[in-house]
Design an enzyme around this catalytic site. Structure first.
Site, PDB file in Angstrom:
ATOM      1  N   THR A   8       0.841  -1.201   0.000  1.00 55.42           N
ATOM      2  CA  THR A   8       0.000   0.000   0.000  1.00 55.42           C
ATOM      3  C   THR A   8       0.873   1.245   0.000  1.00 55.42           C
ATOM      4  O   THR A   8       1.966   1.238   0.572  1.00 55.42           O
ATOM      5  CB  THR A   8      -0.927   0.038   1.237  1.00 55.42           C
ATOM      6  OG1 THR A   8      -1.718   1.228   1.179  1.00 55.42           O
ATOM      7  CG2 THR A   8      -0.165   0.024   2.555  1.00 55.42           C
ATOM      8  N   LYS A  13      -3.282   3.214   6.229  1.00 55.13           N
ATOM      9  CA  LYS A  13      -3.558   1.771   6.182  1.00 55.13           C
ATOM     10  C   LYS A  13      -2.421   0.991   6.847  1.00 55.13           C
ATOM     11  O   LYS A  13      -2.648   0.035   7.578  1.00 55.13           O
ATOM     12  CB  LYS A  13      -3.688   1.282   4.735  1.00 55.13           C
ATOM     13  CG  LYS A  13      -4.951   1.699   4.000  1.00 55.13           C
ATOM     14  CD  LYS A  13      -4.954   0.983   2.633  1.00 55.13           C
ATOM     15  CE  LYS A  13      -6.128   1.312   1.757  1.00 55.13           C
ATOM     16  NZ  LYS A  13      -6.072   0.610   0.463  1.00 55.13           N
ATOM     17  N   ASP A  69      -7.951  -3.483  -1.178  1.00 51.65           N
ATOM     18  CA  ASP A  69      -8.676  -2.454  -1.910  1.00 51.65           C
ATOM     19  C   ASP A  69      -9.953  -2.216  -1.131  1.00 51.65           C
ATOM     20  O   ASP A  69     -10.606  -3.170  -0.700  1.00 51.65           O
ATOM     21  CB  ASP A  69      -8.977  -2.882  -3.344  1.00 51.65           C
ATOM     22  CG  ASP A  69      -9.340  -1.665  -4.200  1.00 51.65           C
ATOM     23  OD1 ASP A  69      -8.578  -0.669  -4.178  1.00 51.65           O
ATOM     24  OD2 ASP A  69     -10.390  -1.677  -4.864  1.00 51.65           O
ATOM     25  N   PHE A 152      -8.560   8.947   7.959  1.00 48.01           N
ATOM     26  CA  PHE A 152      -8.343   9.474   6.612  1.00 48.01           C
ATOM     27  C   PHE A 152      -9.614   9.280   5.792  1.00 48.01           C
ATOM     28  O   PHE A 152     -10.613   8.735   6.285  1.00 48.01           O
ATOM     29  CB  PHE A 152      -7.148   8.775   5.931  1.00 48.01           C
ATOM     30  CG  PHE A 152      -7.401   7.332   5.570  1.00 48.01           C
ATOM     31  CD1 PHE A 152      -7.311   6.329   6.529  1.00 48.01           C
ATOM     32  CD2 PHE A 152      -7.736   6.958   4.269  1.00 48.01           C
ATOM     33  CE1 PHE A 152      -7.554   4.997   6.209  1.00 48.01           C
ATOM     34  CE2 PHE A 152      -7.987   5.620   3.932  1.00 48.01           C
ATOM     35  CZ  PHE A 152      -7.889   4.645   4.911  1.00 48.01           C
ATOM     36  N   GLY A 153      -9.564   9.696   4.537  1.00 45.83           N
ATOM     37  CA  GLY A 153     -10.657   9.433   3.602  1.00 45.83           C
ATOM     38  C   GLY A 153     -12.003   9.943   4.117  1.00 45.83           C
ATOM     39  O   GLY A 153     -12.150  11.103   4.495  1.00 45.83           O
ATOM     40  N   TYR A 154     -12.988   9.035   4.135  1.00 45.73           N
ATOM     41  CA  TYR A 154     -14.357   9.396   4.521  1.00 45.73           C
ATOM     42  C   TYR A 154     -14.596   9.262   6.034  1.00 45.73           C
ATOM     43  O   TYR A 154     -15.746   9.359   6.481  1.00 45.73           O
ATOM     44  CB  TYR A 154     -15.355   8.516   3.755  1.00 45.73           C
ATOM     45  CG  TYR A 154     -15.281   8.700   2.252  1.00 45.73           C
ATOM     46  CD1 TYR A 154     -15.991   9.719   1.610  1.00 45.73           C
ATOM     47  CD2 TYR A 154     -14.481   7.866   1.467  1.00 45.73           C
ATOM     48  CE1 TYR A 154     -15.906   9.891   0.236  1.00 45.73           C
ATOM     49  CE2 TYR A 154     -14.390   8.025   0.092  1.00 45.73           C
ATOM     50  CZ  TYR A 154     -15.107   9.037  -0.512  1.00 45.73           C
ATOM     51  OH  TYR A 154     -15.019   9.213  -1.880  1.00 45.73           O
ATOM     52  N   ASP A 155     -13.536   9.058   6.824  1.00 40.13           N
ATOM     53  CA  ASP A 155     -13.724   8.904   8.274  1.00 40.13           C
ATOM     54  C   ASP A 155     -14.485  10.076   8.914  1.00 40.13           C
ATOM     55  O   ASP A 155     -15.272   9.848   9.834  1.00 40.13           O
ATOM     56  CB  ASP A 155     -12.373   8.697   8.977  1.00 40.13           C
ATOM     57  CG  ASP A 155     -11.847   7.281   8.786  1.00 40.13           C
ATOM     58  OD1 ASP A 155     -12.629   6.388   8.417  1.00 40.13           O
ATOM     59  OD2 ASP A 155     -10.637   7.061   9.009  1.00 40.13           O
ATOM     60  N   LYS A 175     -11.825   2.703  15.963  1.00 40.87           N
ATOM     61  CA  LYS A 175     -11.847   2.324  14.551  1.00 40.87           C
ATOM     62  C   LYS A 175     -11.181   0.955  14.344  1.00 40.87           C
ATOM     63  O   LYS A 175     -11.697   0.107  13.622  1.00 40.87           O
ATOM     64  CB  LYS A 175     -11.158   3.392  13.684  1.00 40.87           C
ATOM     65  CG  LYS A 175     -11.278   3.069  12.200  1.00 40.87           C
ATOM     66  CD  LYS A 175     -10.607   4.054  11.271  1.00 40.87           C
ATOM     67  CE  LYS A 175     -10.718   3.551   9.832  1.00 40.87           C
ATOM     68  NZ  LYS A 175      -9.900   4.284   8.875  1.00 40.87           N
ATOM     69  N   HIS A 180     -13.872  -2.200   8.769  1.00 41.88           N
ATOM     70  CA  HIS A 180     -13.815  -3.143   7.654  1.00 41.88           C
ATOM     71  C   HIS A 180     -12.411  -3.735   7.523  1.00 41.88           C
ATOM     72  O   HIS A 180     -12.230  -4.931   7.374  1.00 41.88           O
ATOM     73  CB  HIS A 180     -14.205  -2.404   6.368  1.00 41.88           C
ATOM     74  CG  HIS A 180     -13.491  -1.097   6.155  1.00 41.88           C
ATOM     75  ND1 HIS A 180     -13.314  -0.165   7.161  1.00 41.88           N
ATOM     76  CD2 HIS A 180     -12.868  -0.573   5.074  1.00 41.88           C
ATOM     77  CE1 HIS A 180     -12.635   0.860   6.694  1.00 41.88           C
ATOM     78  NE2 HIS A 180     -12.352   0.640   5.432  1.00 41.88           N
TER      79      HIS A 180
HETATM   80  P1  ITT Z   1      -3.415   1.887  -1.771  1.00 42.63           P
HETATM   81  O1  ITT Z   1      -4.204   1.573  -3.031  1.00 42.63           O
HETATM   82  O2  ITT Z   1      -2.018   2.296  -2.044  1.00 42.63           O
HETATM   83  O3  ITT Z   1      -3.529   0.808  -0.734  1.00 42.63           O
HETATM   84  P2  ITT Z   1      -5.410   3.973  -1.461  1.00 42.63           P
HETATM   85  O4  ITT Z   1      -5.605   5.023  -0.410  1.00 42.63           O
HETATM   86  O5  ITT Z   1      -5.338   4.394  -2.907  1.00 42.63           O
HETATM   87  O6  ITT Z   1      -4.091   3.180  -1.067  1.00 42.63           O
HETATM   88  P3  ITT Z   1      -7.727   2.357  -2.140  1.00 42.63           P
HETATM   89  O7  ITT Z   1      -7.378   2.293  -3.582  1.00 42.63           O
HETATM   90  O8  ITT Z   1      -8.139   1.088  -1.444  1.00 42.63           O
HETATM   91  O9  ITT Z   1      -6.517   2.900  -1.243  1.00 42.63           O
HETATM   92  O10 ITT Z   1      -8.837   3.495  -1.998  1.00 42.63           O
HETATM   93  C1  ITT Z   1      -9.497   3.542  -0.853  1.00 42.63           C
HETATM   94  C2  ITT Z   1     -10.320   4.823  -0.776  1.00 42.63           C
HETATM   95  O11 ITT Z   1     -11.512   4.454  -0.064  1.00 42.63           O
HETATM   96  C3  ITT Z   1      -9.592   5.843   0.081  1.00 42.63           C
HETATM   97  O12 ITT Z   1      -8.959   6.824  -0.711  1.00 42.63           O
HETATM   98  C4  ITT Z   1     -10.724   6.428   0.909  1.00 42.63           C
HETATM   99  O13 ITT Z   1     -11.355   7.436   0.158  1.00 42.63           O
HETATM  100  C5  ITT Z   1     -11.716   5.281   1.059  1.00 42.63           C
HETATM  101  N1  ITT Z   1     -11.429   4.473   2.275  1.00 42.63           N
HETATM  102  C6  ITT Z   1     -10.987   3.188   2.324  1.00 42.63           C
HETATM  103  N2  ITT Z   1     -10.795   2.789   3.588  1.00 42.63           N
HETATM  104  C7  ITT Z   1     -11.120   3.838   4.360  1.00 42.63           C
HETATM  105  C8  ITT Z   1     -11.120   4.056   5.756  1.00 42.63           C
HETATM  106  O14 ITT Z   1     -10.703   3.132   6.609  1.00 42.63           O
HETATM  107  N3  ITT Z   1     -11.511   5.250   6.203  1.00 42.63           N
HETATM  108  C9  ITT Z   1     -11.914   6.204   5.354  1.00 42.63           C
HETATM  109  N4  ITT Z   1     -11.923   6.105   4.028  1.00 42.63           N
HETATM  110  C10 ITT Z   1     -11.533   4.925   3.520  1.00 42.63           C
END
Ligand code: ITT
Length: 193
Positions: A8, A13, A69, A152-155, A175, A180
């Site tokens: 990753t 992550k 993913d 991060f992300g949608y947290d 968390k 998931h």
């Molecule tokens: P890698 O592919 O390098 O592992 P990435 O961040 O690009 O890293 P993904 O392709 O799996 O990872 O995309 C996951 C997206 O889904 C991420 O950018 C977030 O927007 C969302 N996401 C996944 N897991 C999350 C989490 O635990 N909390 C919040 N958002 C999450």
């Protein structure tokens, strides 16, 4: 000691996996094995993209590894953004978590059904090149506004079932018990032991 490469580029992550999995698994990062390429996530499924990422690293580095993913699936949006979660606000530009969250809020503005789930599919490739898959989900609701600073992300928008705060407010302790990713990582660990 055997080591496992977590394929990753997302440091959040990596930190989550290191705090959920025991030290004896010896999780190493892509940086640790000098893997610098970007792997295109061209599959339309989580499992397909997880396998693309894990396979690319296994073939170049030759070490056992796993990739995940993941994404957010929202009921009222026909399970979008789904596999496109990282690039929801822009298919081509850099990943922008703030814009992704704002787009989600906008698309749900007039919607009462806020139910959603996060999903992770892990693809693990062992030293013989055999693949295994592990899935985890956490169900919850999308908040009406962004709250909290952790994760991060949608947290900042995701309120897990049984709580009234977002993952970004609840912090990594909660968390990592519910998420998931933690469900999928624990299934993987059970299989490895
Ligand atoms: P890698 O592919 O390098 O592992 P990435 O961040 O690009 O890293 P993904 O392709 O799996 O990872 O995309 C996951 C997206 O889904 C991420 O950018 C977030 O927007 C969302 N996401 C996944 N897991 C999350 C989490 O635990 N909390 C919040 N958002 C999450």
């Amino acid at each position: 000691m055997a080591t496992w490469v977590f394929a990753t580029n997302n440091n959040h992550k990596l930190e989550e996996a290191r705090s959920i999995l025991p030290n004896r698994l010896g999780i190493v990062s892509l940086k640790d094995v000098s893997f610098l390429k970007e792997v295109d996530e061209t599959s339309s499924t989580f499992a397909g993209n997880a396998e693309l990422k894990a396979r690319a690293v296994f073939e170049e580095v030759g070490k056992p590894c796993f990739a995940d993913d993941s994404g957010l699936c929202v009921t009222a949006l026909n399970l979008e953004p789904g596999v496109r979660s990282a690039r929801y606000s822009s298919e081509t530009g850099p990943v922008d978590h703030l814009q992704n969250n704002l787009k989600l809020l906008k698309n749900l503005k007039h919607t009462d059904d806020r139910s959603a789930y996060f999903i992770t599919v892990i693809c693990l490739i062992d030293s013989e090149g055999q693949t295994s898959f592990y899935e985890g989900r956490v169900f919850g609701e999308i908040s009406r506004e962004m709250k909290g600073v952790h994760g991060f992300g949608y947290d900042p928008l995701f309120i897990p079932q049984g709580y009234d705060q977002t993952f970004a407010e609840l912090g990594e302790g909660v968390k990592n018990k519910l998420s998931h990713r933690s469900v999928a990582l624990r299934k993987m660990l059970e299989d490895l032991e």
